[in-house]
Scaffold this motif. Structure first.
Motif, mmCIF file in Angstrom:
data_model
loop_
_atom_site.group_PDB
_atom_site.id
_atom_site.type_symbol
_atom_site.label_atom_id
_atom_site.label_comp_id
_atom_site.label_asym_id
_atom_site.label_seq_id
_atom_site.Cartn_x
_atom_site.Cartn_y
_atom_site.Cartn_z
ATOM 1 N N ALA A 153 -62.616 -26.630 -2.608
ATOM 2 C CA ALA A 153 -63.906 -27.233 -2.286
ATOM 3 C C ALA A 153 -63.787 -28.746 -2.121
ATOM 4 O O ALA A 153 -64.368 -29.324 -1.192
ATOM 5 N N ALA A 154 -63.045 -29.397 -3.019
ATOM 6 C CA ALA A 154 -62.894 -30.850 -2.948
ATOM 7 C C ALA A 154 -62.190 -31.268 -1.665
ATOM 8 O O ALA A 154 -62.572 -32.249 -1.013
ATOM 9 N N LEU A 155 -61.157 -30.528 -1.281
ATOM 10 C CA LEU A 155 -60.420 -30.861 -0.060
ATOM 11 C C LEU A 155 -61.244 -30.552 1.182
ATOM 12 O O LEU A 155 -61.242 -31.329 2.147
ATOM 13 N N ARG A 156 -61.949 -29.430 1.155
ATOM 14 C CA ARG A 156 -62.754 -29.028 2.313
ATOM 15 C C ARG A 156 -63.864 -30.046 2.584
ATOM 16 O O ARG A 156 -64.215 -30.313 3.728
ATOM 17 N N ALA A 158 -63.933 -33.346 1.465
ATOM 18 C CA ALA A 158 -63.460 -34.669 1.048
ATOM 19 C C ALA A 158 -64.276 -35.785 1.687
ATOM 20 O O ALA A 158 -64.553 -36.817 1.053
ATOM 21 N N ASN A 159 -64.686 -35.610 2.931
ATOM 22 C CA ASN A 159 -65.435 -36.650 3.627
ATOM 23 C C ASN A 159 -66.857 -36.816 3.101
ATOM 24 O O ASN A 159 -67.531 -37.798 3.419
ATOM 25 N N TRP A 178 -71.284 -35.042 -2.561
ATOM 26 C CA TRP A 178 -70.939 -34.765 -3.944
ATOM 27 C C TRP A 178 -70.282 -35.986 -4.550
ATOM 28 O O TRP A 178 -69.746 -36.844 -3.854
ATOM 29 N N CYS A 179 -70.368 -36.061 -5.860
ATOM 30 C CA CYS A 179 -69.838 -37.222 -6.567
ATOM 31 C C CYS A 179 -69.172 -36.774 -7.858
ATOM 32 O O CYS A 179 -69.730 -35.968 -8.609
ATOM 33 N N TYR A 180 -67.976 -37.281 -8.080
ATOM 34 C CA TYR A 180 -67.179 -36.952 -9.267
ATOM 35 C C TYR A 180 -67.210 -38.149 -10.198
ATOM 36 O O TYR A 180 -66.839 -39.262 -9.810
#
Length: 201
Positions: A153-156, A158-159, A178-180
């Motif tokens: 999900a993070a890679l998909r 990323a933008n 999204w924000c980590y």
């Protein structure tokens, strides 16, 4: 639309949604809730105490007991403990979010999750729909950072990731967004608590 028995939220509010079985609720849930209110500039957080987790084969403790324990633990004027999913008849997050968007069209919802959930997020029902329809706030838990950041999900998406310093803008962003965020964590889990004693009895 009729919202009898459901939480109240005024138009324009930013509401974070923390879903889970809360079997049982513990100080870690309280900690990430307080952090989410602050870091994502939320007006409210709703704990969605689910009837059951579709990804787990073993059923949780009775819903009433989990709600009671959660309410006793999390006492905050901006936090609502609710059995909303049982009331509206949904079990999967995508279905719940779709229904909430219909019931509260003028409320800005943010889905909240721990970094461990991001790691397996691609296994959730309609996970891409979730990403593309609701901003997501990811709160780091001990030992989960690397796996979460390399997750499908993070890679998909990323933008669509916001930098941590912009976390307070998340609720106002159009999805996908999204924000980590990294926060000091209470390193405890519901499974550890269940393993210690007779929570389910």
């Amino acid at each position: 639309m009729i919202r009898a028995g459901l939480p109240r939220a005024a138009a324009g509010m930013s509401v974070g949604l923390l879903g889970g079985s809360f079997d049982p609720a513990h100080p870690g849930h309280v900690h990430i809730t307080r952090q989410a209110l602050r870091r994502f500039a939320l007006d409210r957080v709703w704990w969605l105490v689910s009837p059951g987790n579709p990804l787990k084969t073993e059923g949780p403790a009775p819903l009433g007991r989990r709600l009671e324990a959660a309410a006793a633990l999390m006492s905050h004027p901006r936090v609502c403990i609710t059995d909303l999913e049982a009331r509206i008849g949904t079990r999967y997050t995508a279905a719940t979010l779709g229904r909430l968007q219909m019931l509260y069209p003028e409320v800005r919802f943010v889905w909240l999750m721990g970094a461990d959930n991001l790691t397996g997020f691609h296994r959730w029902d309609r996970w891409e729909w979730i990403m593309e329809n609701v901003p997501i706030g990811v709160i780091a838990r001990p030992g989960q950072g690397i796996a979460a950041r390399r997750s499908k999900a993070a890679l998909r998406y990323a933008n669509a990731q916001l930098p941590g310093r912009a976390s307070f803008t998340l609720a106002g962003q159009a999805a996908p967004a999204w924000c980590y965020v990294n926060v000091p964590m209470v390193d405890i889990s519901s499974s550890e608590i269940r393993a210690r004693g007779d929570w389910r009895r």
